[in-house]
Scaffold this motif. Structure first.
Motif, PDB file in Angstrom:
ATOM      1  N   THR A 184       0.802  -1.224   0.000  1.00 20.12           N
ATOM      2  CA  THR A 184       0.000   0.000   0.000  1.00 20.12           C
ATOM      3  C   THR A 184       0.833   1.271   0.000  1.00 20.12           C
ATOM      4  N   ASP A 217      -0.624   2.253  14.729  1.00 16.95           N
ATOM      5  CA  ASP A 217      -1.036   2.870  13.467  1.00 16.95           C
ATOM      6  C   ASP A 217      -2.531   2.781  13.170  1.00 16.95           C
ATOM      7  N   CYS A 219      -4.339   0.335  12.394  1.00 17.28           N
ATOM      8  CA  CYS A 219      -4.634  -0.571  11.283  1.00 17.28           C
ATOM      9  C   CYS A 219      -4.804  -2.005  11.746  1.00 17.28           C
ATOM     10  N   ARG A 222      -0.649  -5.258  10.382  1.00 16.34           N
ATOM     11  CA  ARG A 222      -0.125  -4.755   9.107  1.00 16.34           C
ATOM     12  C   ARG A 222       1.394  -4.763   9.218  1.00 16.34           C
ATOM     13  N   LYS A 224       5.127  -3.270   8.164  1.00 16.81           N
ATOM     14  CA  LYS A 224       5.924  -2.190   7.586  1.00 16.81           C
ATOM     15  C   LYS A 224       7.375  -2.676   7.547  1.00 16.81           C
ATOM     16  N   ASP A 307       4.788  -0.585   3.044  1.00 19.84           N
ATOM     17  CA  ASP A 307       3.693  -1.105   3.864  1.00 19.84           C
ATOM     18  C   ASP A 307       2.985  -2.238   3.127  1.00 19.84           C
ATOM     19  N   MET A 309      -0.454  -5.076   3.530  1.00 23.44           N
ATOM     20  CA  MET A 309      -1.665  -5.390   4.274  1.00 23.44           C
ATOM     21  C   MET A 309      -2.417  -6.548   3.640  1.00 23.44           C
ATOM     22  N   LEU A 314      -8.084  -5.100   3.775  1.00 21.56           N
ATOM     23  CA  LEU A 314      -8.127  -3.820   3.078  1.00 21.56           C
ATOM     24  C   LEU A 314      -9.474  -3.631   2.391  1.00 21.56           C
ATOM     25  N   CYS A 326      -4.406   3.512   6.761  1.00 21.12           N
ATOM     26  CA  CYS A 326      -4.368   2.233   6.045  1.00 21.12           C
ATOM     27  C   CYS A 326      -4.975   2.366   4.657  1.00 21.12           C
ATOM     28  N   GLY A 327      -4.234   1.924   3.663  1.00 20.22           N
ATOM     29  CA  GLY A 327      -4.803   1.820   2.329  1.00 20.22           C
ATOM     30  C   GLY A 327      -5.110   3.129   1.651  1.00 20.22           C
ATOM     31  N   THR A 331      -2.820   0.641  -4.227  1.00 23.95           N
ATOM     32  CA  THR A 331      -2.446  -0.710  -3.850  1.00 23.95           C
ATOM     33  C   THR A 331      -1.919  -1.471  -5.044  1.00 23.95           C
TER      34      THR A 331
END
Length: 350
Positions: A184, A217, A219, A222, A224, A307, A309, A314, A326-327, A331
């Motif tokens: 992402t 974060d 999310c 996820r 990173k 990143d 996910m 998502l 997030c997202g 993507t």
């Protein structure tokens, strides 16, 4: 090691908001009112016969602290799911976190990689692309330079050798599921010697460097991943993590202010680790982990960040119109194929 409160198997033991837990948060004034609402909800649940539900979860090893609850590892049975959905996960986004977040990365929430397996020339090539992008960003947005933080979006081709590295792919496949995730974000990040610690006085705010506060974060699970473009040492503004905090289901995900935690609380309740290493190495971590970028130091830090996910998660977030961090970016499927471009090409007439 995380130092969540150990519980005894009585319903009365689950009293996470009986005292003033707002001291665990940076934005205490905001959180005080929230905690009072949670206390009332818990009292109402007990009056309706919820003690049996709580007893079951506590008896199976539920833990908690001021920030959230943690279930025993590998324990995702109906008792915990029902407890979480009834007691702590009242919003659709919270329930989505529970539904999609199962396995967790390592015991600490992070894995340090001494060498991603890239050649010296490949790291140099990536570094040149990153510095050029950061230079353009700094020229276009002078305010970023004054705060000491510069971030620039990169193209997949700029870091293709790293994204294709077997060690990175193997780690992502193991944690998120083979071909079950999307990338992402790809960016270069530079923290310079102008960087100041985040404001944390009588009236804290998110201006300056908000990632300098301890936070998650928002999310859930996820990944990173970081690539170091030079040696990163303890005095070089590394990322810090609160070990094993990634197993926490937080009481709140949507509210940004409830995701920032006080230095004293984190340092008193968790073991803190600095993620350092040599050029060409880096780390990956679950961004549900409580973490922060160290603002003070003697050296600047320049890294590549990507990143990743779970695809289904998502999609769920998009249906719920939940953005958070997030997202928000385009993507892309792992393997280099552009997801959106691929869909368009399949719809095109032959």
């Amino acid at each position: 090691m995380i130092r969540l409160l150990a519980l005894i198997s009585t319903a009365a033991a689950f009293t996470p908001w009986a005292r003033n837990d707002s001291a665990a948060y940076v934005f205490r004034g905001h959180v005080d009112g929230v905690l009072e609402k949670r206390r009332r909800k818990l009292d109402a649940l007990r009056r309706k016969g919820g003690d049996a539900l709580i007893r079951d979860a506590v008896g199976r090893g539920l833990h908690w602290n001021a920030l959230g609850v943690a279930f025993p590892r590998e324990s995702r049975d109906e008792v915990f799911a029902k407890f979480a959905q009834t007691v702590v996960a009242h919003q659709p986004v919270d329930r989505a976190m529970l539904r999609h977040d199962a396995g967790r990365l390592d015991a600490t929430g992070a894995s340090i990689i001494d060498d991603w397996g890239l050649s010296f020339e490949n790291v140099t090539r990536i570094s040149l692309k990153a510095h050029a992008a950061l230079g353009r960003e700094a020229a276009a947005r002078r305010q970023n330079v004054t705060t000491g933080v510069v971030e620039a979006t990169l193209l997949p081709g700029d870091v293709a050798a790293w994204l294709a590295a077997p060690r990175l792919r193997a780690a992502l496949d193991a944690y998120l599921g083979a071909e079950a995730y999307v990338r992402t974000k790809i960016a270069a990040l530079r923290l310079t010697n102008r960087l100041k610690a985040p404001y944390s006085g009588a009236e804290p705010n998110l201006l300056g460097y908000p990632s300098g506060f301890w936070h998650h974060d928002r999310c859930g699970k996820r990944v990173k991943a970081f690539l170091f473009l030079h040696d990163v040492k303890a005095d070089g503004r590394p990322t810090l993590i609160a070990e094993a905090s990634h197993r926490t289901h937080y009481y709140e995900y949507k509210d940004l202010l409830q995701s920032r935690f006080s230095d004293s609380y984190v340092e008193e309740n968790y073991a803190v680790t600095a993620l350092t290493g040599p050029r060409g190495g880096g780390f990956l971590f679950d961004t549900n982990t409580i973490h922060r970028g160290r603002a003070n130091g003697k050296r600047s830090r320049t890294v590549i960040i990507a990143d990743f996910m779970d695809t289904r998660k998502l999609d769920t977030f998009k249906k719920l119109r939940y953005r958070g961090p997030c997202g928000q970016h385009r993507t892309v499927k792992m393997g280099g194929e552009d997801w959106e471009e691929s869909l368009r090409s399949r719809k095109a007439p032959s």
